[in-house]
Motif scaffolding. Structure first.
Motif, short mmCIF file in Angstrom:
data_model
loop_
_atom_site.label_atom_id
_atom_site.label_comp_id
_atom_site.label_asym_id
_atom_site.label_seq_id
_atom_site.Cartn_x
_atom_site.Cartn_y
_atom_site.Cartn_z
N LEU A 1 61.89 97.50 -1.86
CA LEU A 1 61.46 96.11 -1.64
C LEU A 1 62.22 95.12 -2.51
O LEU A 1 61.92 93.94 -2.52
CB LEU A 1 59.96 95.97 -1.91
N ARG B 1 66.27 89.01 9.68
CA ARG B 1 67.59 89.17 9.08
C ARG B 1 67.71 88.09 8.03
O ARG B 1 67.22 86.98 8.20
CB ARG B 1 68.71 89.00 10.13
N LEU B 2 68.36 88.41 6.93
CA LEU B 2 68.52 87.44 5.86
C LEU B 2 69.98 87.04 5.77
O LEU B 2 70.84 87.85 5.44
CB LEU B 2 68.06 88.05 4.53
N LYS B 3 70.26 85.76 6.10
CA LYS B 3 71.63 85.27 5.98
C LYS B 3 71.81 84.52 4.67
O LYS B 3 72.78 84.70 3.96
CB LYS B 3 71.96 84.34 7.17
N LEU C 1 59.39 102.53 3.18
CA LEU C 1 60.08 101.24 3.17
C LEU C 1 59.13 100.06 3.26
O LEU C 1 59.48 99.00 3.76
CB LEU C 1 61.14 101.18 4.28
N GLU C 2 57.90 100.25 2.76
CA GLU C 2 56.96 99.13 2.71
C GLU C 2 56.23 99.07 1.37
O GLU C 2 55.22 98.38 1.26
CB GLU C 2 55.90 99.20 3.80
N GLY D 1 59.73 89.89 -3.33
CA GLY D 1 60.28 90.56 -2.15
C GLY D 1 59.28 91.44 -1.43
O GLY D 1 59.61 92.03 -0.39
N ALA E 1 80.80 85.46 3.47
CA ALA E 1 79.54 84.81 3.08
C ALA E 1 78.36 85.76 3.16
O ALA E 1 77.35 85.56 2.51
CB ALA E 1 79.28 83.59 3.96
N ASN E 2 78.48 86.82 3.99
CA ASN E 2 77.38 87.77 4.10
C ASN E 2 77.44 88.87 3.06
O ASN E 2 76.64 89.79 3.08
CB ASN E 2 77.37 88.39 5.49
N ASP F 1 67.07 83.54 -4.36
CA ASP F 1 66.27 84.41 -5.23
C ASP F 1 65.78 83.58 -6.40
O ASP F 1 66.57 83.19 -7.27
CB ASP F 1 67.14 85.58 -5.71
N GLN G 1 69.17 91.15 -6.67
CA GLN G 1 68.22 90.78 -7.72
C GLN G 1 68.41 91.57 -9.01
O GLN G 1 67.80 91.23 -10.02
CB GLN G 1 66.78 90.95 -7.21
N VAL H 1 74.50 90.86 1.52
CA VAL H 1 73.47 90.13 0.76
C VAL H 1 72.08 90.68 1.03
O VAL H 1 71.20 90.58 0.19
CB VAL H 1 73.49 88.61 1.07
N GLU H 2 71.87 91.26 2.21
CA GLU H 2 70.52 91.73 2.50
C GLU H 2 70.34 93.21 2.18
O GLU H 2 69.35 93.83 2.57
CB GLU H 2 70.11 91.43 3.95
N VAL I 1 60.90 91.60 2.21
CA VAL I 1 61.78 92.76 2.38
C VAL I 1 61.14 93.82 3.29
O VAL I 1 61.85 94.59 3.94
CB VAL I 1 62.23 93.32 1.01
N VAL I 2 59.82 93.82 3.37
CA VAL I 2 59.18 94.71 4.35
C VAL I 2 59.64 94.33 5.76
O VAL I 2 60.03 95.19 6.57
CB VAL I 2 57.64 94.62 4.26
N MET J 1 78.29 90.00 -1.17
CA MET J 1 78.26 89.50 -2.54
C MET J 1 78.74 90.58 -3.48
O MET J 1 78.72 91.77 -3.16
CB MET J 1 76.84 89.08 -2.92
N ILE K 1 69.88 83.65 1.15
CA ILE K 1 68.77 84.09 0.32
C ILE K 1 68.75 83.27 -0.97
O ILE K 1 69.77 83.14 -1.65
CB ILE K 1 68.93 85.58 -0.04
N LEU L 1 62.35 92.75 6.53
CA LEU L 1 63.77 93.10 6.61
C LEU L 1 63.93 94.58 6.95
O LEU L 1 64.69 94.95 7.85
CB LEU L 1 64.44 92.78 5.27
N ASN L 2 63.18 95.43 6.25
CA ASN L 2 63.28 96.87 6.48
C ASN L 2 62.83 97.25 7.89
O ASN L 2 63.32 98.22 8.46
CB ASN L 2 62.45 97.64 5.46
N ARG L 3 61.89 96.49 8.41
CA ARG L 3 61.43 96.77 9.78
C ARG L 3 62.36 96.15 10.82
O ARG L 3 62.05 96.20 12.02
CB ARG L 3 60.03 96.18 9.99
N ARG L 4 63.40 95.52 10.37
CA ARG L 4 64.36 94.84 11.26
C ARG L 4 63.71 93.68 12.02
O ARG L 4 64.16 93.29 13.08
CB ARG L 4 64.96 95.81 12.29
N VAL M 1 63.09 84.26 -1.89
CA VAL M 1 62.59 85.58 -2.28
C VAL M 1 62.26 85.56 -3.76
O VAL M 1 63.02 85.01 -4.55
CB VAL M 1 63.66 86.67 -2.01
N MET N 1 74.70 84.40 2.26
CA MET N 1 74.83 83.86 0.92
C MET N 1 73.61 84.26 0.09
O MET N 1 72.49 84.26 0.58
CB MET N 1 74.94 82.34 0.98
N PHE N 2 73.88 84.64 -1.15
CA PHE N 2 72.79 85.03 -2.06
C PHE N 2 72.90 84.17 -3.30
O PHE N 2 73.87 84.26 -4.04
CB PHE N 2 72.95 86.51 -2.43
#
Lengths: 767, 162, 274
Positions: free
Chosen positions: B67, C41-43, B47-48, C28, B5-6, C47, B72, B25-26, C32-33, B8, C45, C35-38, C25, C1-2
């Protein structure tokens, strides 16, 4: 046809394309972060202090070790060597044992099978602290009873200049002006974040990570980790900018430790932007108290300069920065009586060390700011005051060094001429909230480490079996164009087109030590070594070819793939034949060069030395700005920069250095600042640490001034740092000119400008 | 849909080639390109979305790949710096002009700038200096002071026009 | 799941069914910023970038604009609403403007949300939709509750904006640099049929409008004295904080300058911009 029959090019003075250009525009080049995960078996992460100042009571790694995929957690106890590093004083622990001195000090290293595992492990290493008072500012550090960050007190050192009788000169002066300047903490903000790999095969510890001086990094790593020097190999991958920010050791030493613990495995480590900003040293924030005096005609008579430098938690290159600050305290001006005192003060902020300009940049802000203030006090034209006092050939700078060449006046005239001869439309009437102004700066810069340090560069040039050439140098390419500079110097000396030159740089196993890529020294130092090496090889080729062609070696010219009889070019032999014949005759077909000029240490009581630096560089800038006096917003409309580079080996690359330095200078003048809250950086990201965009920088107009330096290769000296040093004071001078309000604190954000204008009051603002 | 599930399954075209790959997925587009497809020409530096080093084109539009989630771009066409030169390795006009102007110094911002410039050239062949600067304003360069970059893109623009 | 719902009905159904842990999302550029900074967490999503309905811009016969929440800044920058256009162009660089959406900007409820400030000044209304229900409309002023808090329910999506036609508007932003600029303060004003809208960003916990000042100006000519009075009133009303970007003092001072400048521009402007 790789230049096989091509006429030899004269490479020095030509804007050849970059030898690493194609792989940079295709994306094929591999920087440190591009080496893995494909090439990494394991990944390391660093556990960093959450306190700015604390004793470590305990480190509990048990939970981290239970994380799936974590293969090891290492602390100071796992380090066999001294566990110490530092470029001048070895005062910084690789992994802290009993105390942390800034938020970012490293405490433990976690190695995992994936980056995710290593990060989870890192977050679960529990460190118990006993917090100590946090020394956030220099004043706190120097206060009575302040807790000592290092044994021996918080003033880590001082540096002084004593020349003439300042007391008397001040008493007799016609005009005396004083002000205090505060410069900010600046981050290098190179784009290519720290990333690399380490590997230990039981024989050699191979580290691929970007620094600025691979041989010194090898020494520091070997000492700290307890390895024999010859078992450590440091290789510089292609590097995306440095600006001094890679001088202090960073990931190399952790990669070494991790690799030693996991023989046969390749370990990768990379920093996020936040970790890069939290861990790395910064540019020194300086508080400069400056008193400047002149007689009625505007001739400078005395300067008294007292500097306090925020050294942060560790020494880094601070002592050398203090020295550069003191020796450059009065810049390119003749002043008979000078007192300078520079104090380095430890705080619990990030360590401060090398960054483009290295102390000289901050001092230029103050001496040029003072020249403008003095001109106003004397009601004298700013150019006239400068022209009256600038050093000219035969004059002495503040350290007592007499300069045979001094091109300050030429540089200033170059920018003024440019401004006059190429006017830009500025006649529009401004709305009532806008003010336009122009400012200039003139700066000088002593090249190299100087001060008696045994500064040296070495190089080899090899003739290859196929008749092409390879240059070997320990110097680091980080974007500035060293690969081209050295290839072009060697190629020029050997009559080669650039296509026939290869270069291998910065690999401790393959190349000889060439010092750091810093102090604006590589073109001068390594350039000389490369030229000597190429010249020696050229003579060898002539000797061998002379024998083969049965003519006197002096009658031989090397041209592209051939050695030819100069006056009868059809009598020739290919360089690959020369190579074969040379080897048979016992020649190694390698040229070697070393350049090790002598400088003379400054006398500690007076700071005087007849030759503190090998040579001095000059530059002048003119900046034009628009200031919104209601909002404090500032726009740089125009910026002209002239630099005497001796000889531009690659003019395009020199212009690139000038324009890049100006952009960084605009950033320092107007927006860049690392903000601390009790030792915690509150803006460790590019969202909050603001860097100039393409819209913040005008089309910079670089001017190359060429006055052959008799000691430099083909007359060249260098250009790396001066453009930044000149840019900041010119922008500040323009703001002063526009508003009538002098600037004493950086960066001049809209809010700071607004405050300055408010404090000055409406009556003081220029109409 | 993937069994986990995590994760894709992502299918898209990258530099003209169809790719199909199982990813978390992330996973961001940047990570997907660099770590799953080994296309390391695209860089991550902040990364921002502040520096533009990660700029790629998705269906012809410039985006910050740091980003965007890789999911997507399902079914989309992605162009990275590796896809600029033609299949014989002949460089594109922007790459050539970057080399001529010395617009790549340390080179770390170069791929992102090339992609922003590429989108600009395609969409605004008639644009002037100010539009050019706006097109590149999201790409930080720490080395050049931008002068050589502007020169390179302006020259490429002039060539594209003729 | 996406999941990638192709239309609005599906998107709303998924929003309802996948529960509060599902993260929506679109561009993003905020999520996503984190997410990148930890920091996130995205379980699961959702879109919504493929939902066609969210990307529509519709102009009704009375001039009213209906703008889908998924419209990007790049497309906002093409609208005949000057404040919106300039606000959109002031966000990030071109890549961000190709990704970020007006809906995302409003839902973030950041005090520095440039698009939200422009929309506030134009008296925008927002549509909140939920599966199997009639969507509800509310004025944007009511939508913001407090710092990064809105009236959006866990099972809802912000779907559209409604802005009446006939407005003339202006925008100004002060930041620390000239591009990719985060607001230190930003503001927008509008005029429509003798009514004025004023909104500022970064002077409180969320984007703020000034209805009492608008009321004071209603139906009156913007003469310099009135403009000063309005600017002073705004400066009294704001409640900015000090942070690493600017001090409260500066923001308060600039709220006066920005409002004064914008209203002065509006007063001297002959041409309508819609």
């Amino acid at each position: 046809m790789t230049g096989d029959t091509q006429q030899a090019d004269f490479l020095v003075g030509r804007s050849c394309r970059r030898v690493d250009g194609v792989e940079k525009v295709t994306g094929d080049i591999r920087y440190g972060a591009d080496l893995f995960p494909a090439q990494a078996d394991l990944h390391a992460r660093v556990v960093r202090s959450e306190h700015a100042h604390a004793d470590i009571v305990g480190i509990d790694a048990s939970e981290a070790l239970n994380v799936k995929g974590v293969c090891g957690v290492y602390t100071h106890a796992d380090i066999r060597g001294t566990n110490l590093h530092g470029l001048i004083r070895r005062d910084h622990r690789v992994l802290c044992d009993s105390r942390v001195r800034y938020r970012g000090d490293a405490i433990a290293l976690v190695v995992g099978e994936s980056e995710e595992a290593a990060e989870r492990g890192r977050d679960l290493v529990h460190v118990k602290y006993s917090p100590l008072d946090v020394i956030a500012t220099m004043d706190e550090a120097m206060a009575d009873g302040a807790v000592e960050i290092h044994p021996g007190g918080n003033v880590m050192g001082d540096k002084r200049i004593r020349k003439g009788d300042v007391e008397k000169a001040l008493a007799e002066a016609h005009v005396v002006v004083s002000d205090t300047f505060n410069t900010q903490t600046v981050d290098h903000a190179f784009l290519d974040l720290e990333a690399g790999t380490g590997h230990w095969d039981g024989q050699t510890l191979t580290l691929r990570a970007a620094g600025q001086w691979v041989h010194e990094e090898r020494r520091l790593i070997a000492l700290a980790l307890g390895m024999p020097l010859e078992q450590v190999r440091v290789i510089q991958p292609p590097t995306g900018g440095a600006f001094g920010g890679r001088e202090d050791i960073s990931i190399q030493i952790y990669l070494g430790l991790a690799a030693l613990q996991h023989p046969g495995k390749t370990v990768g480590l990379r920093y996020s932007r936040e970790e890069s900003m939290r861990a790395r040293h910064k540019r020194h924030a300086l508080r400069i108290n400056f008193t400047l005096a002149a007689d009625k005609e505007g001739t400078l008579t005395a300067a008294r300069v007292i500097v306090h430098s925020d050294e942060g938690a560790y020494a880094s290159t601070g002592i050398a920065v203090m020295r550069k600050a003191s020796s450059h305290a009065t810049g390119p001006y003749k002043i008979p009586n000078v007192d300078v005192d520079v104090y380095g003060v430890h705080t619990n902020n990030n360590p401060t060390g090398a960054m483009r300009g290295f102390g000289a940049a901050q001092m230029a802000i103050s001496y040029e700011g003072m020249m403008d203030r003095l001109a106003d006090a004397l009601e004298m034209d700013r150019m006239e005051l400068r022209l009256r006092n600038l050093v000219r050939p035969g004059d002495q700078v503040t350290t007592g060094q007499r300069l045979n060449d001094a091109t300050a006046v030429e540089c200033l005239e170059a920018v003024l001429n440019r401004y006059r001869d190429y006017p830009q439309a500025t006649s529009e009437t401004l709305p009532p909230n806008l003010r336009r102004g122009c400012g200039v700066s003139v700066i000088c810069f002593g090249l190299g480490y100087g001060d008696g340090f045994p500064d040296a560069s070495r190089a080899r040039v090899h003739l290859e079996p196929d008749g092409t050439f390879t240059v070997y140098t320990g110097g680091v390419e980080m974007g500035q164009g060293l690969l081209n500079t050295m290839s072009q110097i060697a190629g020029h000396e050997l009559g080669q087109p650039l296509e026939r030159m290869k270069i291998i740089a910065a690999d401790t196993m393959l190349t000889d030590e060439s010092g750091s890529s810093s102090a604006t020294r590589q073109t001068y130092f390594t350039g000389n070594a490369v030229r000597t090496a190429a010249s020696e090889l050229n003579e060898k080729i002539k000797d061998v070819a002379g024998e083969q062609l049965e003519v006197h070696p002096h009658e031989i010219t090397v041209r592209a793939a051939w050695a030819v009889e100069t006056n009868k070019p059809e009598n020739r032999v290919s360089l690959s034949d020369v190579y074969d014949h040379g080897l048979k005759r016992g020649y190694d077909m390698i040229g070697r060069g070393i350049f090790k000029p002598r400088t003379i240490p400054e006398i500690s009581d007076s700071g005087q030395s007849p030759r503190a630096f090998i040579t001095y560089l000059f530059g002048a800038h003119l900046s034009q700005v628009l200031v919104d006096i209601e909002t404090g917003e500032i726009r740089v409309e125009r910026h002209i920069a002239a630099h005497d580079v001796g000889k531009a080996v690659n003019p395009q690359s020199v212009e690139g250095q000038i324009c890049g330095g100006v952009a960084q200078g605009i950033g320092m003048a107007l927006m860049e600042e690392v903000v601390y809250d009790k030792g915690r950086i509150t803006n460790p990201s590019f969202t909050d640490y603001i860097i100039p965009t393409i819209k913040d920088v005008p089309t910079i107009e670089p001017i190359i001034v060429e006055r052959d330096d008799p000691g430099g290769p083909f007359g060249a000296h260098g250009v790396g740092e001066p453009p930044l040093i000149g840019a900041v004071p010119a922008v500040l001078s323009a703001i002063y000119d526009a508003t009538g309000v002098p600037v004493d604190r950086l960066p001049v954000t809209p809010e700071r400008m607004w405050r300055l204008l408010n404090e000055a009051g409406a009556g003081s603002i220029r109409e | 849909m993937s069994a986990d599930a995590n994760k894709m399954l992502i299918k898209c075209k990258v530099n003209g080639q169809s790719v199909s790959c199982e990813i978390p997925v992330e996973c961001t587009l940047l990570t997907f390109l660099r770590e799953y497809l080994s296309l390391t020409g695209t860089k991550g530096a902040c990364l921002e979305g502040e520096c533009g080093s990660c700029t790629v084109l998705v269906n012809g539009k410039q985006v910050n790949s740091c980003l965007m989630l890789a999911g997507q771009v399902q079914g989309c066409e992605v162009l990275t710096v590796e896809g600029l030169a033609d299949s014989d390795g002949r460089l594109d006009v922007l790459q050539e002009r970057f080399l001529d102007a010395g617009a790549a110094q340390c080179g770390y911002c170069t791929p992102g700038l090339l992609m922003s410039a590429r989108a600009f050239l395609k969409d605004n062949p008639k644009a002037g200096r100010e539009e050019l600067l706006t097109a590149l304003e999201g790409n930080i360069c720490r080395c050049t002071g931008y002068a050589s970059i502007v020169e390179a893109v302006e020259k490429a623009l002039a060539e594209v026009r003729t | 799941m996406f999941v990638q719902p192709p239309n609005l009905a599906e998107a709303l159904r998924m929003r309802g069914e996948l529960g509060p842990d599902a993260v929506v999302v679109n561009g993003g550029t905020d999520v996503v910023v984190l997410l990148n900074r930890r920091q996130l967490r995205l379980k699961t999503i959702i879109d919504i970038s493929r939902v066609a309905e969210l990307q529509q811009i519709e102009k009704q016969s009375d001039g009213t604009l209906i703008i889908g929440a998924g419209v990007t800044y790049a497309r906002l920058a093409e609208l005949p609403l000057r404040a919106f256009r300039e606000a959109a162009l002031s966000v990030g660089g071109p890549s961000i403007r190709n990704m970020g959406t007006i809906g995302g900007n409003i839902v973030s409820a950041s005090p520095a949300a440039d698009g939200a400030v422009a929309a506030l000044s134009l008296d925008a209304e927002v549509e909140l939709s939920r599966a199997h229900c009639e969507p509800r409309w509310m004025p944007l002023t009511d939508f913001f509750v407090s710092y990064r808090k809105t009236k959006l329910q866990e099972d809802e999506l912000l779907t559209r904006l409604r802005i009446s036609g006939g407005s003339t508007s202006r925008w100004y932003k002060i930041g620390k640099r000239r591009a990719v600029n985060i607001s230190v303060i930003c503001g927008a004003v509008s005029r429509r049929e003798g009514q004025y809208g004023i909104a500022l960003g970064c002077v409180g916990p969320m984007p703020v409008a000034f209805p009492s000042v608008s009321q004071m100006l209603a139906g009156r000519d913007l003469v310099p004295e009135l403009i000063s009075e309005a600017a002073d009133a705004v400066a009294r009303e704001v409640n900015p904080i000090s942070d690493h970007r600017a001090s409260a003092d500066y923001r308060r001072g600039m709220s006066r300058v920005v409002v004064k400048r914008l209203l002065t521009e509006l007063s001297s402007e002959m041409a309508e911009d819609l």
